[in-house]
Design an enzyme around this catalytic site. Sequence first.
Site, short mmCIF file in Angstrom:
data_model
loop_
_atom_site.label_atom_id
_atom_site.label_comp_id
_atom_site.label_asym_id
_atom_site.label_seq_id
_atom_site.Cartn_x
_atom_site.Cartn_y
_atom_site.Cartn_z
N GLY A 146 0.84 -1.19 0.00
CA GLY A 146 0.00 0.00 0.00
C GLY A 146 0.87 1.24 0.00
N SER A 147 0.41 2.23 0.76
CA SER A 147 1.02 3.55 0.62
C SER A 147 2.44 3.66 1.17
CB SER A 147 0.14 4.61 1.30
OG SER A 147 -1.12 4.64 0.67
N VAL A 148 2.89 2.74 2.00
CA VAL A 148 4.28 2.84 2.44
C VAL A 148 5.22 2.71 1.23
CG1 VAL A 148 4.15 2.19 4.87
CG2 VAL A 148 4.25 0.40 3.14
N LYS A 204 4.91 4.29 -1.37
CA LYS A 204 5.08 5.62 -1.97
C LYS A 204 6.46 6.18 -1.68
CE LYS A 204 0.16 6.64 -2.07
NZ LYS A 204 -0.97 7.08 -1.24
#
Lengths: 484, 473
Positions: A217-219, A221
């Site tokens: 997920g967003s980690v 990014k």
Amino acid sequence: MNAPLRRLAVVAFLLFATLLVSTTWTSFVAAPSLNADGRNTRTIIEQAGRERGPIVIGDQAVAKSVPVQDVYGFLRQYDPGALYAHVTGYYSVIYGPTGMEQAEADLLTGTSDRLFYRRLSDLVTGREPKGATLELTIDPKVQKAAWDALGDQRGAVVALNPKTGDVLGMVSKPSFDPNSLAVHDAKQAAAARQKLLDDPARPLDNRAIAGRLYPPGSVFKLVTAAAALESGKYEPSSVLPGPATLDLPQTTVGLPNSGGRPCGPNNQISLADALRISCNTAFGSLGMDLGGDALGEQAQKFGFGEDLRIPLRVTPSSVPKDMNKPQEAQAGIGQFDVRVTPMQMAMVSAAIANDGVLMKPNLIRAARADDLSVISQPQPTELGRSVSPETAQKLTDMMLSVVNDGTGKAARIDGVRVAGKTGTAQHAEGRPPHAWFTAFAPADDPQVAVAVVVEEGGNAGDQASGGRTAAPIARKVIQAVMDR
Amino acid sequence: MVTVTEHAPRTRRNVELVLLLIAVGIAMLAYGMVGVGVDRTWSPGMVTYGAGLLVLTGGLHVVLRLRAPYADPVMLPIATALNGIGLAMIHRLDLARPDSAALAQRQLVWAAVGIVLAGIVLVVIRDHRVLSRYTYTAMVVGFVLLLLPLLPGIGKTINGARIWIGLGPFSFQPGELAKIMLTLFFAGYLVTNRDQLALAGRKVLGLQLPRGRDLGPILIAWAASVGVLVLQRDLGTSLLFFGIFVALLYVATQRITWIAIGLLLFVGGAFVAWTLFGHVQGRVSAWLNAFDPTIYDKEFGGSYQLVQGLFGMAKGGLIGTGLGEGRPQTVPYAESDFIFASLGEELGLVGLFALLVMYMVLVERGFRTAIGVRDGFGKLLAGGLAFTVALQCFVVAGGVTRVIPLTGLTMPFVAYGGSSLVANWMIVGLLLRISDSARRPARQVELRVPADTAATQVVDMRPLAEGAGGETR
């Protein structure tokens, strides 16, 4: 009839020649791998008859051999059992060793080549050979903090020293009692093992390094942002599109923000702010702009795809190859088929913390002989440079704003500058998301890099998010390191 | 092949005696070493055991001096050494399992029975050509023995293969005796029918194809062997019989076509059996995927035994753990089906090589006998018996070392099992008898007869009387 008889004799000779080859193969060529097979009870009984060295964490022997009156001579005992179960593994005389018991079996049993001269002197003095003592890098306080903070939720925590790669804590939940598998009674061990194998929560999996891999997920990014900054085309202040939903080419489905709102005025947002509030559409478009190859290369520099032995084996994390545009957008926000271990995400934070240099994670502080002389002591090893020092600094500033003023406020600690990133990873329709948080602290002199994953939202269920569920756990782990 | 020697022929019986003493010495030493390895003291039964073996084989040696003075001098010592090493290993496994019956003693009794029977073979059969009169009797007895385990009531399934019969407390593998009977039958049948099998038929693409009606015997042998594979679930027995038949067919006719047809038939039959029958598939997958945990952990028909045997051999490595120092008892049937692995564990690769070389010499001596003997029946019989030993070694040791799927056959002479030991001693008895006439100085009258056809003529035109062997002196 003599000519065919001679030929038949040659056939008989060839049959024997085949046997000479096949016995050579079994007894000599394949012998090392056969002897190393966990099911080879001969090796196990032979090893069990020797006193296995203890595994020491802090100043406590968490695994040690105690003499018992049966064919094996020694029983392996674990105290405390479950807390370190995934680090030590267990030593079963029926199923063979796992974890550190397996990875460093040579040292623990005293058969390692590194102990050659010691064995020689054992031979002369008639001393019973003893295995080496294995000291681990785990800090009991950090381990306990992570264990308690995770509570009864399924998930994992990894804490690293970013400057050395030392593993300070490694927790996987649910855990198990290694003593139940180390018993010598075959029936008891089989029952305990079957119970653990049948448990749908898979307690035997070491989720921190080797369970089923997670979508980050967003980690992830952080990796996308690193690729953007390293490309030279972007600065933290660069303006990105940030609509409520990103149109994806070649498909009718869009990529939405989690709140369903645009990330900024005029559907625009800076790279730094996009990371701070974890803007999906901005990173989706970044993923498409950079392309799958650039994402994959940057991920590789952070250690993706690396077959690590710390010396436990770490399952390589992966970014898919040959993605199309919509898939690149998904991958930019850590979805599609990006799969990671918590160890890998801790390594991303650790590399950013260490001015862009990635250190090889390591669990062994030292192996000592029974007279306390050091047999081996791994030195910190660089795996390579993940990002330039400048990029590392920019990413640090951006991660600081995540904790100070973004999605990761729950990780704030008074007097400590914590740099972090949240993640809330969808993994299956109708299931609660995995909650992620990765961070390091203090930002100016990093002592710890940490990654936390809480499976399927943990106790928060559908309401879970990286900031709400995982960040507080990371905070407690960082606090434990700061309090040392 | 027949050499006319000017000087006086030598019997080599003294050479045999010296080799025999060495063989008994090795066997006795191995037996004693087992005790040293296990209990740090020489096995107490060592002397009586060595004496027993010496009396038995020495007795056979005396029989040879009296009744077959020109017999091959190497066969008896090799069989003795193999038998003795096997006894030592079985004794070693007895010590590892104190609560089970003493198998080594029973094996010594069986060795006695086998050696005595070999002696009787040598005394009663004065000339091996007598046996060709019983070609079809041997066939009937052979097939009955082969199919006996299929009879309900007395047939027993052990370790997946139905190649045993139980009579009260005793178990036999009738296939072991059947292999002698069928080799007799093949030799007798082929020596009389070899011409039509060899010469009749059309030539296609350079290969001379046999006539349709001549295909009958090979089809029957094939059907029997595939039947054994399917009904008795044992590839080893099946391979053994069909292999002997095809080998002898080739020796008799010199036609490669028979080998090609035989191989095609066997591979085809085995493949069909594999696709149709679950138990054949089970055996094959336990062979191919031995290390697969699901197959390894299977309670029946899995690969546990095979893999444990491999582990044992690996532990033995180059020079072995030493007798009494390993854990061969870990493997099920370590004293019979897996004695090869047990020996590998404790004597190492070096020991296995020595063992295999002994078998090779024994087989080579058998073939030398076949080449040296003057009649076609004797050639086929000796060649067939020698090839039997080679093929059986291959099937057993090949199964243990994963060259072919595992079978229920046992290693000649070394493995525990009365039927196998008795049968193999009888084979040695027959080979010794044939080798006596092979090495006996030839009479002038026989030299004038073309060697290959001599027996055919003798058999066809002038059936031998009981004491006819005396004529050849």
